[in-house]
Design a protein around this motif. Sequence first.
Motif, short mmCIF file in Angstrom:
data_model
loop_
_atom_site.label_atom_id
_atom_site.label_comp_id
_atom_site.label_asym_id
_atom_site.label_seq_id
_atom_site.Cartn_x
_atom_site.Cartn_y
_atom_site.Cartn_z
N THR A 205 0.85 -1.19 0.00
CA THR A 205 0.00 0.00 0.00
C THR A 205 0.89 1.24 0.00
N ARG A 409 6.48 7.34 18.88
CA ARG A 409 5.47 7.41 17.83
C ARG A 409 4.75 6.08 17.77
N TYR A 411 3.90 4.66 14.86
CA TYR A 411 4.17 4.01 13.59
C TYR A 411 4.72 2.60 13.82
N THR A 482 4.67 2.73 8.90
CA THR A 482 3.30 3.15 8.58
C THR A 482 3.03 4.62 8.82
N ASP A 483 3.93 5.51 8.40
CA ASP A 483 3.57 6.92 8.41
C ASP A 483 2.76 7.22 7.15
N GLU A 484 2.42 8.46 6.91
CA GLU A 484 1.56 8.80 5.77
C GLU A 484 2.25 8.57 4.43
N HIS A 485 3.58 8.47 4.44
CA HIS A 485 4.33 8.26 3.20
C HIS A 485 4.77 6.82 3.02
N SER A 486 4.45 5.94 3.96
CA SER A 486 4.98 4.57 3.95
C SER A 486 6.49 4.61 3.70
N THR A 487 7.18 5.36 4.55
CA THR A 487 8.61 5.63 4.37
C THR A 487 9.43 4.34 4.33
#
Length: 518
Positions: A205, A409, A411, A482-487
Amino acid sequence: MIFLFLLLCAAQARRLVDSSLELNEIIWQPEKTEIYIGSPSIARNPETGVLVASADRFGHGAHPGNVSIFHSHDNGLNWKLTVWVVGNYWANLHYNDTTKVLWLLGGMKDIRIASSKDFGFTWSSSTLFPAPTGHVFNTGPTPMLYANGKVWRGIEYSQSHVVWPLTYEAMLIYADQKSDLMSPSSWKRTPPVKFQRSWIPHDWTPQPSFPGYLEGNAVQAPDNQVYEFLRFNTRPYAGNYAVALKVSPSSSPTMSFHSIVKLPGGHTKFVIRRDSVSGLYYTLSNYNHDPKWQDQRNILVLCVSEDLFNWHILTTLLMDDTGVPLQISVDYTGFHYVDWKFVGSSIYYVIRTGYRGSNSYHNSNRMTFKIIENFRDYKVPQRAKLATVTGHGWNNAVLANGNKIFSNRDYTWKLVDTRITGLNVTQLPGGASNHTSIAINIKVETGGVLYIAATPPTYYAMGGDSEKGTSWMFTNYAMQYTDEHSTFINVYAMAVQPGQELSIPQHNCGWAGCMLLW
């Protein structure tokens, strides 16, 4: 006139003197001509030691549809353009040691084959498969495989209006090894297989934006099963995956999806061959260390696998040495479309090279040649055993999907490589690079490699460049959180010795910090 101009350029073949990469230049093409060098391939006559290389041309100034042939009589130091093979394109060279015939197989619309009985000075050609109405055959210089009594070669099939890579369908052409390979009646082809989005794992994702495959390799596994391994477009993910299709063992073989394989540099054309001495599989590929640049080709690595499905990076062969910023290097430097051959304890390879003057990494201004000596001396690194891990500012955690990556965090890790799942990891606070109160101190018990996990730019910030003799190396391990950027987080390795003591600094490690894995 164009022919004479190219001939003059080819006569300048030499060692590149304005480079530290020890490349022998087969041909340089002036960039202003808008003629670019493509599809390198190589073969060697084991009796005489003579080398032959091939290439085609593309670009606004080129006339696609011909392959130029070069010879070297001094082990690749100097090269000379000797002949054109008309009517072929995107072709690979293959020398049959038994029949003493040199083959050239490719095609841009029809599938064409050419043969030479004098090692590339004169040629005969034949059309094996004319393109059906409304369709074309495409390919690249990928290998011919001799397996299970047949000769196999990967080809792509597409509607005439090609939409890269969405319209490509994979197939293999094949013939009996003892048949007349110049005769179209000797060859058959498997039904084409279109890429299916359902093959992509659901936990990717976001899903790749326009997935597809091309430029397949026919390869035989240790159990004699034949597969086709194809270059796989995974954007926005780092391009380190290939698609494996399984070939049925019937008299009229078909192909079906087998798996997505984690293969360094699987986003660009690669060649897989098996070493007859060790039984190991090797490839030279463009490791994509940062998904920010999904078509990165300025790094070339040597990789190995015991079973075709689990790959390891052994060493970095080529990295841009121009000293330009990374973004510019990615835009203008390419060591790609490599073809190569085993020669005793060495690997001889030719490179489509966009370098020092090219107007993009893609529009290659050179074809170059190099040798890897004693390639079997490169071994898969073993993880070092640590006697102690001490310090402060971090927690001892376990690396696994769903576990928290940071202490401050929520994440969590995702898509963690199964080969490193379960290792201990120093759980840092997010923003660790800005924290001076973190200390990670190590004492090594048994030697091997030490692993750290960090964001992709960290490699360059730490000075990790094997061509310059510094210590950090690429691995084929990577994951995300799992941050907003899927780093993305990459894993890097450094060789350490028994009894060695060292610390993991944080000042060059980016927002996520440098996490120790053990």
